[in-house]
Scaffold this motif. Sequence first.
Motif: not given
Length: 168
Positions: A35, A49, A51, A110, A114, A121, A123-125, A127, A130, A167
């Motif tokens: 993230a 959060a 953009t 993360i 985290e 943080r 952003s979201e994770t 994807q 990954e 995640a």
Amino acid sequence: SRLNLGAQDADIAIRASRNPPEHLVGQRVSALAFAIYGPASMAHLYNPAPTLEQLKAHSWIGMGEAIASAPPKEWMDKNLPKQVVKMTADSFPALRRCIAAGAGVSVLPICLGETDGRLMRLSETLQEMETSVWVLAHPDVRTSAKIRALTQYVSRRMREASRIFEAV
């Protein structure tokens, strides 16, 4: 410095990779999610959060040569204008320290982001970044009872802790 498992500088390695080298044997123990993180001092700037377009207004810390093959480097090259990358770091722990010091924002696993109260943080994770965490050994030592016991133990313990890599 990174030891070369292929040259047998070490007997086992824990590596993040989408496709570990074919000359090594081992097992996947977890996914590894990434993230975007910034210094905790940015908390007052964004709620909710930000953009990606908003984040492009900040200085970014890029991936140095030692981690240039990591999925975040490809994502950054694709999604960020080169001029926003103001510096680079050669390891994810170094990136974390730079972010915490206020040098900019960047992408972290993360498990590092985290667990550091100096970071937030943003952003979201992501994807598309990954990857997987692997426990690997050189084929010449994989039949050793000691190496087999160690890799099984490390793999089991890492699977038990996999929530810190995946995640959240």
